[in-house]
Every structure is written in C-alpha cells, then in structure tokens.
Design a protein around this motif. Structure first.
Motif, PDB file in Angstrom:
ATOM      1  N   ALA A 227       0.830  -1.204   0.000  1.00 58.30           N
ATOM      2  CA  ALA A 227       0.000   0.000   0.000  1.00 58.30           C
ATOM      3  C   ALA A 227       0.861   1.250   0.000  1.00 58.30           C
ATOM      4  O   ALA A 227       0.618   2.212  -0.750  1.00 58.30           O
ATOM      5  N   THR A 228       1.898   1.260   0.850  1.00 60.75           N
ATOM      6  CA  THR A 228       2.810   2.412   0.901  1.00 60.75           C
ATOM      7  C   THR A 228       3.551   2.591  -0.415  1.00 60.75           C
ATOM      8  O   THR A 228       3.736   3.716  -0.892  1.00 60.75           O
ATOM      9  N   VAL A 279      -5.176   1.297  -2.167  1.00 58.01           N
ATOM     10  CA  VAL A 279      -4.363   1.463  -0.956  1.00 58.01           C
ATOM     11  C   VAL A 279      -5.150   1.040   0.281  1.00 58.01           C
ATOM     12  O   VAL A 279      -4.632   0.353   1.169  1.00 58.01           O
ATOM     13  N   PHE A 282      -5.399  -2.873   0.570  1.00 53.24           N
ATOM     14  CA  PHE A 282      -4.183  -3.516   1.078  1.00 53.24           C
ATOM     15  C   PHE A 282      -3.983  -3.228   2.563  1.00 53.24           C
ATOM     16  O   PHE A 282      -3.514  -4.098   3.313  1.00 53.24           O
ATOM     17  N   ASN A 283      -4.325  -2.036   3.001  1.00 54.54           N
ATOM     18  CA  ASN A 283      -4.153  -1.697   4.417  1.00 54.54           C
ATOM     19  C   ASN A 283      -5.073  -2.510   5.314  1.00 54.54           C
ATOM     20  O   ASN A 283      -4.634  -3.069   6.323  1.00 54.54           O
TER      21      ASN A 283
END
Length: 299
Positions: A227-228, A279, A282-283
């Motif tokens: 995600a990052t 994002v 995924f987090n």
C-alpha cells in the motif's frame, strides 16, 4: 518398492495434505472474523483479475489521442468520461491497474530480498554485524520515505523502473528491522540450541529453522508495504518523476486532471478514487492478516 511401502507413502501424503487443508481452513476462519479484512482480500483478488483480464475486455485505446471527444462527461459510451486528449478515462484506469500492482509488488519484493537477509544476519550474529547493519538502516530511516524515493529517482531519472528501485530501497529498513526483532526472539528458543548442538551450520539454522518461523510478520509487513509503495509510486508519477506520457499510470493521470478539477472533475476524480480504494484494500487486508497470523490473539 513393496505395496506396503506404497501404501505408507500414500497415507503419509494424505495426512500432509489434510493437515495443510485444515491449516488453511483455520486461517480463513480467523481472517473471516474481521469482515473489513475479508472485503479487502476479495478486493485485492478482483484487482489482480482486472489487471490480467481487464485490458482484453476494453474497447478503447488507452493512449490514442482524439481531440474531437476531449473532456466529455461520463456516459454510456465513456463510463468515466474522457480526458483533455480525448482518451477514455475508464480504459486508462483499467490498463493502469496492472502498472500500479506491478510497481507495488515488485518494489516490495526488492525491499524484501535485500532487507530480510540483512535483518536475519543482524539479529542472529549480533555484535559488530548488528551494529553496522542497524546504523546503515538508521541512516536510511533518517530520511522520510517519500523524500528518499524522490532523491533517488531524481538521481536515477524518471521512469517506472527507477521508481521500483527507489521505492524498494526505502522499503529495506522496514523489513530489516522487523526481521531482526523476530530473529532475536527466535534464536533464543530451545530447539535452535538443540539444532546447533547437533552440528548444523549457521546458514542451515538461519534459512531452514529461523526463517520459516518468522514468515508471519514478514507477510504482514509485505502486505502493508505494498500500500505504501503504491502511494509513493503514484506520488512520484504525480510529480512527473515516474511513468512518462502516454503511460496510463494513475498518479500521472491525477496530475493531468488537476488543471480541470473545477470544470471537468471526472478527469482527476476517478484516478484518485482508484488509488484510494487500492491502498485502502491492502491496508485493511494487512491489518486482518496481522490479527489472523498472531498466535497471541484469542481464539
């Protein structure tokens, strides 16, 4: 080989398969308790399917310019409208899915390949090796991730390959530190002392006995790191240092659409929403994995 040996091997293989199946069912049961994580997992699966099969189902060319239909609002023909060059926004987002996932997965893989061995060696050997590796990681951590990636891409040049390298490098400390902590705990276990007493080499102990037992935090860290990585890669492309035109990368699309945010908001809205949804998926999936793989969580 006798029939008894064949039957014994078949029975052993059956037990092993049943054990793996039971383990997966138990893991899915724990993961399913977190509904948000389950939704995130299904979303990630759908993203992967879109990245693979989506481009085959779209009707428009994601890079073909057609000024006669530029800046059209969403319609039945163009679901997300068209951009300032007359390109279908929906088609570009679908084609950009594979680019986004490719950058996210590959950059995290680069960080893991470098960071995991550094973390294991640091935690296992300690002493000067530990001090040297951790001081190097501290140097990398002294720079905010996006600034470090920005500096690296500025030196290497703007391209998706260089974005992968830059994001991978700034992911190394995260993997190294979490693997080091897990290795410090694992090397103190009694069975590691027993294996060492039997004469096993350090490499055998590290990669056969320690690494398989610290995979859980690595998997969780990799999921959250994707995600990052996606967010950082999109930011670099937004600044013009990532994907170059006419590549349908979401950060670059968002950058192109900011000039039309008030008159034609769809040009920037949909790429921005795509980044947020991926994002977020995924987090929340990473948070669910952490709970499901943590042996300290209550059953």
């Amino acid at each position: 080989m006798s029939n008894q040996d064949v039957n014994a091997l078949a029975e052993k293989d059956s037990r092993s398969t049943h054990k793996r199946s039971s383990g997966w069912r138990a893991f899915y049961k724990k993961l399913s308790r977190n509904k948000a994580a389950l939704i995130g997992g299904y979303l990630i699966l759908s993203f992967i399917l879109i990245a693979i099969f989506g481009p085959l189902l779209t009707q428009h060319d994601p890079t073909k310019v057609n000024y006669s239909i530029k800046l059209l609002s969403p319609s039945a023909e163009h679901w997300f409208g068209t951009d300032h060059n007359g390109r279908d926004v929906f088609t570009r987002i679908v084609h950009g899915m594979s680019i986004t996932l490719w950058v996210g997965f590959l950059s995290v893989m680069v960080g893991a390949i470098v960071g995991i061995p550094l973390g294991i060696f640091s935690g296992y050997y300690g002493g000067r090796v530990d001090s040297l590796i951790m001081r190097l990681m501290d140097i990398l951590l002294a720079f905010p991730g996006i600034l470090l990636a920005l500096a690296l891409v500025s030196v290497l040049g703007g391209s998706l390959t260089n974005v992968v390298i830059a994001v991978g490098i700034f992911s190394v400390p995260a993997f190294a530190r979490i693997v080091r902590g897990s290795t410090l705990a694992a090397r103190k276990l009694e069975y590691i002392d027993a294996v060492r007493a039997l004469g096993s080499s350090d490499m055998r102990i590290i990669f056969k006995h320690i690494l398989p037992n610290i995979l859980s935090p690595i998997i969780v860290q990799a999921t959250l790191r994707i995600a990052t990585a996606i967010l950082t890669a999109s930011a670099l492309s937004f600044l013009g240092l990532g994907a170059q035109p006419p590549t349908p990368e979401w950060g670059a699309m968002l950058s192109d659409g900011r000039s039309y945010m008030f008159d034609h908001p769809h040009v920037a809205l949909y790429p921005g929403l795509a980044i947020v949804i991926v994002v977020l998926a995924f987090n929340i999936f990473g948070d669910g994995l952490r709970d499901a793989l943590d042996p300290k969580m209550k059953k």
